[in-house]
Design a protein around this motif. Sequence first.
Motif, mmCIF file in Angstrom:
data_model
loop_
_atom_site.group_PDB
_atom_site.id
_atom_site.type_symbol
_atom_site.label_atom_id
_atom_site.label_comp_id
_atom_site.label_asym_id
_atom_site.label_seq_id
_atom_site.Cartn_x
_atom_site.Cartn_y
_atom_site.Cartn_z
ATOM 1 N N GLU A 149 0.837 -1.220 0.000
ATOM 2 C CA GLU A 149 0.000 0.000 0.000
ATOM 3 C C GLU A 149 0.864 1.260 0.000
ATOM 4 O OE1 GLU A 149 -3.755 -1.842 2.583
ATOM 5 O OE2 GLU A 149 -2.500 -0.241 3.453
ATOM 6 N N ARG A 150 1.929 1.213 0.780
ATOM 7 C CA ARG A 150 2.801 2.395 0.848
ATOM 8 C C ARG A 150 3.571 2.594 -0.459
ATOM 9 N NH1 ARG A 150 1.085 1.025 5.242
ATOM 10 N NH2 ARG A 150 0.942 2.423 7.049
ATOM 11 N N TRP A 151 3.997 1.492 -1.066
ATOM 12 C CA TRP A 151 4.728 1.612 -2.331
ATOM 13 C C TRP A 151 3.868 2.227 -3.426
ATOM 14 C CZ3 TRP A 151 9.432 2.132 -3.652
ATOM 15 C CH2 TRP A 151 10.463 1.491 -2.968
ATOM 16 N N VAL A 152 2.639 1.753 -3.548
ATOM 17 C CA VAL A 152 1.829 2.178 -4.697
ATOM 18 C C VAL A 152 0.934 3.377 -4.359
ATOM 19 C CG1 VAL A 152 1.846 -0.171 -5.607
ATOM 20 C CG2 VAL A 152 -0.075 0.581 -4.207
ATOM 21 N N SER A 153 1.180 4.007 -3.195
ATOM 22 C CA SER A 153 0.338 5.143 -2.810
ATOM 23 C C SER A 153 0.527 6.302 -3.791
ATOM 24 C CB SER A 153 0.699 5.601 -1.399
ATOM 25 O OG SER A 153 2.016 6.114 -1.386
ATOM 26 N N SER A 154 -0.530 7.125 -3.922
ATOM 27 C CA SER A 154 -0.412 8.273 -4.825
ATOM 28 C C SER A 154 0.646 9.230 -4.286
ATOM 29 C CB SER A 154 -1.763 8.969 -4.963
ATOM 30 O OG SER A 154 -2.242 9.324 -3.692
ATOM 31 N N GLU A 155 0.784 9.315 -2.976
ATOM 32 C CA GLU A 155 1.811 10.183 -2.395
ATOM 33 C C GLU A 155 3.196 9.792 -2.919
ATOM 34 O OE1 GLU A 155 2.256 9.867 1.851
ATOM 35 O OE2 GLU A 155 3.538 11.650 1.968
ATOM 36 N N MET A 156 3.459 8.479 -2.922
ATOM 37 C CA MET A 156 4.754 7.990 -3.420
ATOM 38 C C MET A 156 4.930 8.365 -4.888
ATOM 39 S SD MET A 156 7.520 6.172 -2.759
ATOM 40 C CE MET A 156 7.432 4.853 -1.551
ATOM 41 N N GLY A 157 3.885 8.120 -5.700
ATOM 42 C CA GLY A 157 3.974 8.402 -7.137
ATOM 43 C C GLY A 157 4.250 9.872 -7.394
ATOM 44 N N GLU A 158 3.546 10.728 -6.679
ATOM 45 C CA GLU A 158 3.699 12.175 -6.920
ATOM 46 C C GLU A 158 5.063 12.676 -6.465
ATOM 47 O OE1 GLU A 158 0.219 13.657 -4.913
ATOM 48 O OE2 GLU A 158 -1.052 12.507 -6.298
ATOM 49 N N LEU A 159 5.491 12.224 -5.302
ATOM 50 C CA LEU A 159 6.809 12.631 -4.802
ATOM 51 C C LEU A 159 7.904 12.241 -5.789
ATOM 52 C CD1 LEU A 159 6.648 11.670 -1.003
ATOM 53 C CD2 LEU A 159 7.017 13.970 -1.935
ATOM 54 N N LEU A 160 7.806 11.022 -6.304
ATOM 55 C CA LEU A 160 8.864 10.537 -7.199
ATOM 56 C C LEU A 160 8.843 11.288 -8.523
ATOM 57 C CD1 LEU A 160 8.722 6.698 -6.481
ATOM 58 C CD2 LEU A 160 10.616 8.264 -5.978
ATOM 59 N N ALA A 161 7.646 11.552 -9.049
ATOM 60 C CA ALA A 161 7.549 12.291 -10.317
ATOM 61 C C ALA A 161 8.188 13.666 -10.160
ATOM 62 C CB ALA A 161 6.087 12.406 -10.739
ATOM 63 N N ASP A 162 7.848 14.359 -9.058
ATOM 64 C CA ASP A 162 8.432 15.685 -8.824
ATOM 65 C C ASP A 162 9.940 15.606 -8.623
ATOM 66 O OD1 ASP A 162 5.879 16.576 -9.003
ATOM 67 O OD2 ASP A 162 5.644 17.078 -6.876
ATOM 68 N N LEU A 163 10.338 14.665 -7.781
ATOM 69 C CA LEU A 163 11.756 14.610 -7.407
ATOM 70 C C LEU A 163 12.631 14.162 -8.569
ATOM 71 C CD1 LEU A 163 11.438 13.248 -3.770
ATOM 72 C CD2 LEU A 163 12.593 15.363 -4.449
ATOM 73 N N GLU A 164 12.074 13.379 -9.475
ATOM 74 C CA GLU A 164 12.877 12.978 -10.630
ATOM 75 C C GLU A 164 13.302 14.215 -11.414
ATOM 76 O OE1 GLU A 164 10.966 10.597 -13.610
ATOM 77 O OE2 GLU A 164 12.855 9.659 -14.226
ATOM 78 N N LYS A 165 12.377 15.139 -11.603
ATOM 79 C CA LYS A 165 12.720 16.401 -12.305
ATOM 80 C C LYS A 165 13.664 17.248 -11.448
ATOM 81 C CE LYS A 165 8.095 16.508 -14.155
ATOM 82 N NZ LYS A 165 6.868 16.903 -13.468
ATOM 83 N N GLU A 166 13.328 17.356 -10.182
ATOM 84 C CA GLU A 166 14.071 18.301 -9.335
ATOM 85 C C GLU A 166 15.487 17.836 -9.004
ATOM 86 O OE1 GLU A 166 11.620 19.440 -5.934
ATOM 87 O OE2 GLU A 166 9.862 19.533 -7.245
#
Lengths: 500, 500
Positions: free
Chosen positions: B54-71
């Motif tokens: 649940e923690r891996w596939v959470s939307s919070e995880m997805g959004e953080l990673l998408a942002d951080l990949e750019k940043e």
Amino acid sequence: MEEKLAKLKTLLGEITDLTATAAILSWDQQTYMPPGGAEDRGSQLALLARLEHERWVSSEMGELLADLEKETAHLPADSFERALVRVTLRDYQKRTRVPAQWVSEFTEVTTLAQEAWVKARQQADFRPFQPHLERIVEMRREYSEFFKPYTHVYDPQLDDFEPGMKTAEVQAIFDEVRPRQVALLKAIQSRPQVDDSFLQQEFPEKAQWDFGVEVITRFGYDWQKGRQDKSAHPFTTSFGVGDVRITTRVDTRRLGTALFGTMHECGHALYDLGLDPAYHRTPLRHGASMAVHESQSRMWENLVGRSLPFWKFFYKRLQEYFPSQLGNVPLEAFYKAINKVEPSFIRVEADEATYNLHIMLRLELEIALLEGSLEVKDLPAAWNEKFQSYLGLTPPNDALGVLQDIHWSSGYFGYFPTYALGNLVSAQLWEKINKDIPDLEGQIEKGEFGALLSWLRENVHRWGRLYEPQDLVEKVTGSRITPQPYLRYLERKYGEIYGL
Amino acid sequence: MEEKLAKLKTLLGEITDLTATAAILSWDQQTYMPPGGAEDRGSQLALLARLEHERWVSSEMGELLADLEKETAHLPADSFERALVRVTLRDYQKRTRVPAQWVSEFTEVTTLAQEAWVKARQQADFRPFQPHLERIVEMRREYSEFFKPYTHVYDPQLDDFEPGMKTAEVQAIFDEVRPRQVALLKAIQSRPQVDDSFLQQEFPEKAQWDFGVEVITRFGYDWQKGRQDKSAHPFTTSFGVGDVRITTRVDTRRLGTALFGTMHECGHALYDLGLDPAYHRTPLRHGASMAVHESQSRMWENLVGRSLPFWKFFYKRLQEYFPSQLGNVPLEAFYKAINKVEPSFIRVEADEATYNLHIMLRLELEIALLEGSLEVKDLPAAWNEKFQSYLGLTPPNDALGVLQDIHWSSGYFGYFPTYALGNLVSAQLWEKINKDIPDLEGQIEKGEFGALLSWLRENVHRWGRLYEPQDLVEKVTGSRITPQPYLRYLERKYGEIYGL
């Protein structure tokens, strides 16, 4: 109702898994974990506690319980469904009435208090611990306020360990016990002391371990559903319906430590293993209370394990394990030695005849602290005074007196009396068992414990938390907790040993 | 960015705690759990797996990673922050690209397949297992589809165990290895066999255990941060930065089982204990890949533990543990015996000179199955044919052939090649270490392993998953994974032992 019950059970099943998981981590921490594991273990246990708490205080839980309380109201009080809702609601309220802010502050306060207590005890000086205990007492009073209305400020403390038990009830019980135990002790002290010097020899660890295993295997401990390991402080822990483990400690200079400790923990474990499997994964899956649990451990340890019939069967085996130490010691002498009565400072080393006195003084002090009639700064003096009056000794320092137990520094108030209540319940059950199994002594002399265990399973173990402790004791013995059987037991046993 | 990284780390810390908790439960299950605990343990582990997922596939995880990949894109590739995002994203995609429906079906399929495999192996008959394996191969092909585009259908299988490694690379490497190892084996077989009969005596368990402990203590295994217990299948498991445990098994009729097994697991544990503490509680806290991990276990087991310098130091101690068994066996004879080369059917019992051949045939068969050029029903025949061609033996039945390993029934494809790659990497690192520590052999002869361990920590262990495995090997040795060092090592070592 069925659908809601199913939902409740799913939620409770998850909570059970989280509790068991934390118990496994905690067992590992106390048995096998290398020192380097401590930091991470703390954060793992904190996460599990949080996940469990979240489930307890969830709105889903609150709504299900509110609905189910109404929907099960027509059922008999001891039906599974209604008891499940009652007991779960009780646990729910314990968690929701206490503000999260208070819980986290109390955790901080007691963490620091425990550190201070360890140091204070090392230095045998109460004073550095005093401010910590003052804050704890203050917070325990606040705790009681969360459970208003109450009759006595100590009631909510007690209720955490003995559901439904009131301060006045315990006081009335102990008021009967105190004079008889003090008088018994005086009488014993007027007689020649028994010799137990042969118990202070070197008893190799492996033989002690093996003998203990032999004993509890005969008691009926199922090694397919449990195991025994070593830990600094013995305990029993349950990971599920088929995995209830015990621990013990071995002192090669004191034969009794491992032996009676093993029987004691086995008593706890037999209780948990005897619960109705239908209660599994619900809050009913525990013993009725601390006192009832302790009645089981003390029964196997004392009423069975320190009895003459028991040793008529087992003493020859013990002599085979320790021929050079005990080969020349007659059974009677051994039996008297393991039952030697001698007032001493430390509760956990107390014999059966003095143990309850240690508890009673603690209860009186706890109540006085909570009521405010005793200030923390005056606690050591009050302790020593009571100790002299009940046990005829004055502790030479605080480490051997007021600082000996960890309970207060951990924030436990209301816990101590359950130890003495457990003794009383053990004897109350024992009288009933002896009526139902007239040949019990004869069976024990033959090393047969099957009928005893079956009786306990049928009458005590299986019920879990279905009944409140006082109701369970009444259902089984015909009366609520009463000290008379235990006093009769003590007076008869020590009358024989000391020739009173 | 700082705030998002902090959030990500909190989430990853929780995942770390859940993973470690599951690892503790699993360790207990394999070491101490009584049989009665199995059912509840299953439900506890299933809950932990769900909470982690649940923690891996959470939307919070997805959004953080998408942002951080750019940043983090402007940071160096081997900066902690960028590597953390890259590796976490990789793990996230592995979990999110595969539909939950597929995962749960695959769990069911492999659960049944394992039961069928156990029975099939008992009966030494592949046929009842065949339909299960057919479904598994079908589903592994589906699995590859989730990771399109790929160059080869086997690439996504391999990538689960060797991040970034391609099928074509492994094939090219193994194409170099195969003829040289086959030729070496033929040469060895033309020479007189060494005598190892004295290894098949009774070696009491406690002495085996104690000697193993003595060896890995010298290797540098820190008992404050680990422990060794017994289990049916040895493994290494990590519960945190200061708690990395190993297990071993003892066969009193085979000296090598516990001894080399202990060194092997110690090699894994030293890797985990050598990780940069700054990576703790993040996905960087693991070894770079299965092959790199295996390079460490195989190095301590073989390049150290089966070497002559090692035994020049330790053989006298071993003789002290087993005077009647080995007192009259000279060092040279013992050294040759523990390095005896003999083609045999079972991979886990294979010597260094034949081990990789077992792996290569498995890889070829896995690829053919995934490609569809080999049907499952023809697998046993294909196995036997390759076995004859590489090892000169034909398995007398499927239990000693195609059914021997649990991997395929568990659904693992792409795992086997990492064992052989680990061997290659171990020798590749070894050549570099010997350049950097010219006196290495002399140190080992004196029982000194400090410089070796420091080198491994500095060059391999500390980096965790910061680099992809091929990049790490190149960074350390100057070239990507190459079989030449291992082939040189084998040819020199066995040239001396067998006088080639």
